[in-house]
Scaffold this motif. Structure first.
Motif, short mmCIF file in Angstrom:
data_model
loop_
_atom_site.label_atom_id
_atom_site.label_comp_id
_atom_site.label_asym_id
_atom_site.label_seq_id
_atom_site.Cartn_x
_atom_site.Cartn_y
_atom_site.Cartn_z
N ARG A 2 0.63 -1.08 -0.10
CA ARG A 2 -0.18 -0.41 -0.10
C ARG A 2 0.93 1.13 -0.10
NH1 ARG A 2 -2.63 4.33 3.35
NH2 ARG A 2 -1.14 3.47 4.22
N GLY A 3 0.84 2.10 -0.42
CA GLY A 3 1.43 3.75 -0.51
C GLY A 3 1.71 4.25 1.16
N VAL A 4 2.62 4.77 0.54
CA VAL A 4 2.44 5.95 1.92
C VAL A 4 2.18 7.32 1.68
CG1 VAL A 4 4.43 6.58 3.54
CG2 VAL A 4 3.92 4.20 2.52
N LEU A 5 1.05 7.89 3.16
CA LEU A 5 0.70 9.12 2.93
C LEU A 5 1.86 9.40 4.20
CD1 LEU A 5 -0.90 11.41 2.27
CD2 LEU A 5 -2.80 10.71 4.01
N ILE A 81 -6.32 10.83 -2.95
CA ILE A 81 -4.88 10.58 -2.25
C ILE A 81 -5.18 9.03 -2.02
CG2 ILE A 81 -4.36 10.60 0.16
CD1 ILE A 81 -4.88 12.98 0.64
N ARG A 82 -7.00 8.79 -2.07
CA ARG A 82 -6.64 7.74 -2.17
C ARG A 82 -6.27 6.93 -3.45
NH1 ARG A 82 -11.52 6.94 0.12
NH2 ARG A 82 -11.82 7.22 1.88
N PRO A 83 -6.27 7.21 -4.58
CA PRO A 83 -5.92 6.28 -4.89
C PRO A 83 -5.00 6.14 -5.87
CG PRO A 83 -8.01 8.38 -6.16
CD PRO A 83 -7.20 8.01 -4.85
N ALA A 84 -3.96 7.32 -4.83
CA ALA A 84 -1.91 6.89 -5.54
C ALA A 84 -1.88 6.10 -4.81
CB ALA A 84 -1.74 8.54 -5.01
N LEU A 85 -2.27 6.01 -2.90
CA LEU A 85 -2.07 4.74 -2.33
C LEU A 85 -1.80 3.60 -2.83
CD1 LEU A 85 -3.41 7.29 1.03
CD2 LEU A 85 -1.28 6.79 0.23
N GLN A 86 -3.70 3.21 -3.40
CA GLN A 86 -3.87 1.65 -3.90
C GLN A 86 -2.95 1.99 -5.06
OE1 GLN A 86 -8.23 3.36 -5.05
NE2 GLN A 86 -8.83 2.28 -2.38
N ARG A 87 -2.55 3.00 -5.76
CA ARG A 87 -1.43 2.45 -6.87
C ARG A 87 -0.14 2.25 -6.11
NH1 ARG A 87 -2.74 7.16 -8.88
NH2 ARG A 87 -0.82 7.84 -9.11
N GLY A 88 0.63 2.83 -4.94
CA GLY A 88 1.60 2.42 -4.10
C GLY A 88 2.40 3.54 -4.30
N ALA A 89 1.65 4.53 -4.51
CA ALA A 89 2.50 5.88 -4.53
C ALA A 89 2.98 6.12 -2.89
CB ALA A 89 1.72 6.37 -5.26
N VAL A 90 4.32 6.96 -3.36
CA VAL A 90 3.97 8.10 -1.82
C VAL A 90 3.83 8.98 -2.20
CG1 VAL A 90 6.36 9.48 -0.67
CG2 VAL A 90 6.55 6.08 -1.57
N VAL A 91 2.38 9.39 -1.20
CA VAL A 91 2.24 11.19 -1.64
C VAL A 91 2.40 12.06 -0.49
CG1 VAL A 91 -0.26 12.62 -1.24
CG2 VAL A 91 -0.21 9.68 -2.36
N VAL A 92 3.25 13.49 -0.51
CA VAL A 92 3.80 14.15 -0.06
C VAL A 92 2.96 14.93 0.28
CG1 VAL A 92 5.14 15.82 0.74
CG2 VAL A 92 5.82 13.52 -0.65
N SER A 93 1.52 15.39 1.03
CA SER A 93 0.59 16.49 1.23
C SER A 93 1.34 17.58 1.70
CB SER A 93 -0.72 15.78 1.20
OG SER A 93 -1.37 17.06 1.38
N ASP A 94 1.32 19.18 1.47
CA ASP A 94 1.19 20.29 2.05
C ASP A 94 -0.21 20.59 3.02
OD1 ASP A 94 2.08 22.49 2.35
OD2 ASP A 94 2.51 22.90 0.92
N THR A 127 -5.60 8.01 6.95
CA THR A 127 -4.76 9.16 7.51
C THR A 127 -3.01 9.44 7.90
OG1 THR A 127 -4.38 6.66 9.40
CG2 THR A 127 -5.78 8.38 10.18
N PRO A 128 -2.05 10.19 8.40
CA PRO A 128 -0.70 10.17 7.17
C PRO A 128 -0.16 8.98 8.04
CG PRO A 128 -1.84 11.78 8.66
CD PRO A 128 -2.97 11.13 9.04
N ALA A 174 0.76 14.88 22.32
CA ALA A 174 -0.07 13.24 22.02
C ALA A 174 -0.46 12.17 20.85
CB ALA A 174 -1.58 14.10 21.57
N GLU A 175 0.76 12.36 19.68
CA GLU A 175 1.20 11.48 18.57
C GLU A 175 2.06 11.35 18.25
OE1 GLU A 175 -2.15 10.83 15.94
OE2 GLU A 175 -3.12 12.81 16.27
N LYS A 176 3.31 10.64 19.37
CA LYS A 176 4.46 11.08 19.20
C LYS A 176 5.21 9.97 18.18
CE LYS A 176 5.80 11.96 23.88
NZ LYS A 176 4.92 12.28 24.51
N ASN A 177 4.41 8.91 17.48
CA ASN A 177 4.45 8.04 17.00
C ASN A 177 4.88 7.81 15.57
OD1 ASN A 177 5.90 6.02 17.90
ND2 ASN A 177 3.23 4.88 18.65
N ARG A 178 3.49 9.45 15.10
CA ARG A 178 3.00 9.84 13.74
C ARG A 178 4.29 10.93 13.19
NH1 ARG A 178 -0.96 13.53 12.08
NH2 ARG A 178 -1.95 13.79 13.78
#
Ligand code: Z5A
Length: 212
Positions: A2-5, A81-94, A127-128, A174-178
């Motif tokens: 699966r891609g990466v956001l 975003i969702r179509p790109a993740l389904q293709r396995g892309a790395v999505v970088v969102s500003d 979610t990222p 609150a979300e140190k892992n992310r």
């Protein structure tokens, strides 16, 4: 795979656009399909919504702002975003969902739980995997962008931007892992090295460190 956001957040002038572009080039050189995008203007609808904040009249109420950014987000997730993740892309969102918590929530006083609920609806649970928070004193950020035409948010006072910064830091606590907090006061090349280190760690964890 699966891609990466990956999302990039921070106050105005923190260098998000600069770092997104550099990260995109870095990922591309490593063989990944990269989708560079942004909010609110990642789609035609989102660009039209952004235009609403560039008018001379003051910004609409925080609740109206929230609805507008959520509409842009839902369209962005669905179209890009969702179509790109389904293709396995790395999505970088500003900017992405944290921006509404920081600006309309901490900055504008909107109820945070309401924003979280609306974010869940607008993102459909996308979610990222990693959020890079470019942390900078808002006064320094404003002085970097001082020469250009300012939008409704950039015209808000420094106290507003300080609440936004605190909100982002609260999310990070609150979300140190992310969320990875990076010191954005340093020069762009030094910051880029931190960005790529954080992304490399993520890709290693995902078993994709050497490219697609
Ligand atoms: N908004 C919101 O309220 N709620 C939401 O849910 C969402 C958004 C999604 C549009 O955001 C507005 O929408 C934003 C929040 C609100 N409010 N404002 N304003 P945007 O991301 O499109 O706009 P922005 O935050 O204003 O971006 P920006 O001002 O262009 O800043 P940036 O992308 O972080 O920085 P940059 O363009 O890379 O660099 C700015 C300048 O600094 C430029 O001259 C660079 O050459 C220079 N720069 C960059 N890096 C460095 C370093 N490291 N050192 C020194 N100088 C640097």
């Amino acid at each position: 795979m699966r891609g990466v956001l990956i999302t990039v957040e921070g106050v105005e002038g923190s260098g998000k656009t600069t770092q997104c572009e550099r990260l995109g080039q870095w990922l591309h050189a490593r063989g990944f399909e990269v989708v560079l995008t942004s909010e609110p203007d990642g789609t035609r609808l989102g660009s039209a919504i952004r235009g609403l904040f560039e008018q001379e009249s003051g910004p609409p109420t925080p609740l109206t702002q929230t609805f507008l950014f959520m509409a842009a987000r839902q369209q962005h997730v669905t179209e890009i975003i969702r179509p790109a993740l389904q293709r396995g892309a790395v999505v970088v969102s500003d900017r992405y969902a944290d921006a509404t918590l920081a600006y309309q929530g901490w900055g504008g006083g909107m109820d945070l739980e309401t924003i979280r609920d609306l974010n869940a609806l607008a993102t459909g649970g996308v979610t990222p995997d990693l959020t890079l928070l470019l942390d900078l004193d808002p006064a320094a950020g404003m002085s970097r962008i001082g020469g250009r035409d300012l939008d409704a948010f950039e015209k808000m006072d420094l106290a507003f931007h300080r609440r936004v910064r605190e909100g982002y830091l609260e999310i990070a606590r609150a979300e140190k892992n992310r969320v990875r907090v990076l010191d954005a006061a340093r020069d762009a090349a030094t910051l880029h090295a931190d960005v790529t280190r954080a992304v490399e760690e993520l890709l290693e964890r995902r078993g994709a460190g050497r490219g697609a």
